[in-house]
Design an enzyme around this catalytic site. Sequence first.
Site, short mmCIF file in Angstrom:
data_model
loop_
_atom_site.label_atom_id
_atom_site.label_comp_id
_atom_site.label_asym_id
_atom_site.label_seq_id
_atom_site.Cartn_x
_atom_site.Cartn_y
_atom_site.Cartn_z
N GLU A 24 -1.54 5.90 -8.96
CA GLU A 24 -2.52 6.90 -8.48
C GLU A 24 -2.38 8.21 -9.24
O GLU A 24 -1.28 8.70 -9.50
CB GLU A 24 -2.33 7.14 -6.97
CG GLU A 24 -3.29 8.20 -6.42
CD GLU A 24 -3.38 8.23 -4.89
OE1 GLU A 24 -3.13 7.20 -4.23
OE2 GLU A 24 -3.70 9.31 -4.37
N HIS A 80 -9.11 4.77 -2.39
CA HIS A 80 -8.44 4.81 -1.08
C HIS A 80 -9.34 5.58 -0.11
O HIS A 80 -10.38 6.12 -0.49
CB HIS A 80 -7.09 5.53 -1.22
CG HIS A 80 -6.03 4.65 -1.78
ND1 HIS A 80 -4.95 4.22 -1.08
CD2 HIS A 80 -5.94 4.07 -3.02
CE1 HIS A 80 -4.22 3.43 -1.83
NE2 HIS A 80 -4.78 3.33 -3.02
N ASP A 104 0.85 -1.19 0.00
CA ASP A 104 0.00 0.00 0.00
C ASP A 104 0.89 1.25 0.00
O ASP A 104 1.80 1.37 0.83
CB ASP A 104 -0.85 -0.05 1.28
CG ASP A 104 -1.95 0.99 1.30
OD1 ASP A 104 -2.42 1.40 0.22
OD2 ASP A 104 -2.36 1.38 2.41
P1 13P Z 1 -8.95 4.83 5.48
O1 13P Z 1 -8.08 5.73 6.31
O2 13P Z 1 -10.22 5.53 5.07
O3 13P Z 1 -9.25 3.53 6.15
O4 13P Z 1 -8.17 4.51 4.12
C1 13P Z 1 -7.23 3.47 4.07
C2 13P Z 1 -6.42 3.52 2.82
O5 13P Z 1 -6.72 4.17 1.85
C3 13P Z 1 -5.21 2.69 2.80
O6 13P Z 1 -4.45 2.92 1.66
O1 G3H Z 2 -3.39 4.91 3.67
C1 G3H Z 2 -2.77 4.53 4.62
C2 G3H Z 2 -3.18 3.35 5.43
O2 G3H Z 2 -4.25 3.67 6.29
C3 G3H Z 2 -1.99 2.83 6.17
O3 G3H Z 2 -1.64 3.69 7.20
O4 G3H Z 2 0.71 4.34 6.78
O5 G3H Z 2 -0.29 4.47 9.09
O6 G3H Z 2 0.21 2.25 8.04
P1 G3H Z 2 -0.15 3.68 7.80
ZN ZN Z 3 -4.52 4.87 0.88
#
Ligand code: 13P
Ligand code: G3H
Ligand code: ZN
Length: 312
Positions: free
Chosen positions: A135, A214, A83
Amino acid sequence: MPLVTTTEMFKKAYDGGYAIGAFNVNNMEIVQAITEACREEKAPVILQVSKGARAYANHTYLVKLVEAAVIECPEIPVALHLDHGDSFETCKSCIDGGFTSVMIDASSKPFAENIEITRKVVEYAHDHGVVVEAELGALAGVEDEVNVSAEDSHYTRPEEVEEFVAKTGCDSLAIAIGTSHGAYKFKPGTNPQLRFDILEEVSKKLPNFPIVLHGSSSVPQEYVKMVNENGGKMPGAIGVPEEQLRHAAELSVCKINIDSDLRLAMTGTIRKFFNEHPDKFDPREYLKPARANIKELVRHKLVDVLGCAGKA
Ligand code: 13P
Ligand code: G3H
Ligand code: ZN
């Protein structure tokens, strides 16, 4: 079944008018909660790992936890996804280290630079049988060290998407249509509304192409209340209405990212547990109800929001 890429999942989701849940994982309890719900609901799933998760839990621990879940849930397709990969090097390390999908997020860079970085990741990933999410557009909110203010956020420009996808060869595209990261997505008293007009414009320009959302937590008020009633302070936490996510899933959105909701369920449950049992100190006693509540929340998402239950 071994870990899979998202190619087949997205094709079926696109044709079937539903979306795959992409849930962030950081520890064993979260992996178990998500995959148990998916196994019971016969849902394909994407387990995703952020740079922060790798820094917290260690790449190998996370891969091995996911591999354990795959052994425990042989009936459902599971993809392991990076991610918000922030560089070619981070993506390469995940591609070399067992991931089946990576995101290169160069959305904060100028258009031409975003294309250049994304194309480099796509070339390496495809050579290794791994798929790539890219993205265009900038979501507001906090992700790792990147904190995009509301003023710096901007919607995806539909007129850019065709050229971007053609030049990069990416396999899916995350777009900005009004979602944002974290638990404070909309101002209290306002009417949360995603820009479906932008989504439809994008889909017209990219027929049969999987779109990703996202920042799609809905911030369940039940858990905000649980946090606030048990010593927490999260006033005005508001998420994306679930009906709007359901609608997006019926259109071209094939992947919906949810992290904050699981964090809220975990934190609310643990806060409540400690409030009710100030004498307890065995982590298993408070992680067990937290895991159970995350599982039920994921089940609700699969059945009522994403529409992917029974699609494994
Ligand atoms: P949220 O903060 O809305 O759960 O989004 C998570 C996300 O986009 C992770 O990449
Ligand atoms: O978009 C981000 C996700 O919610 C992951 O969050 O970078 O704090 O692990 P993080
Ligand atoms: Zn995200």
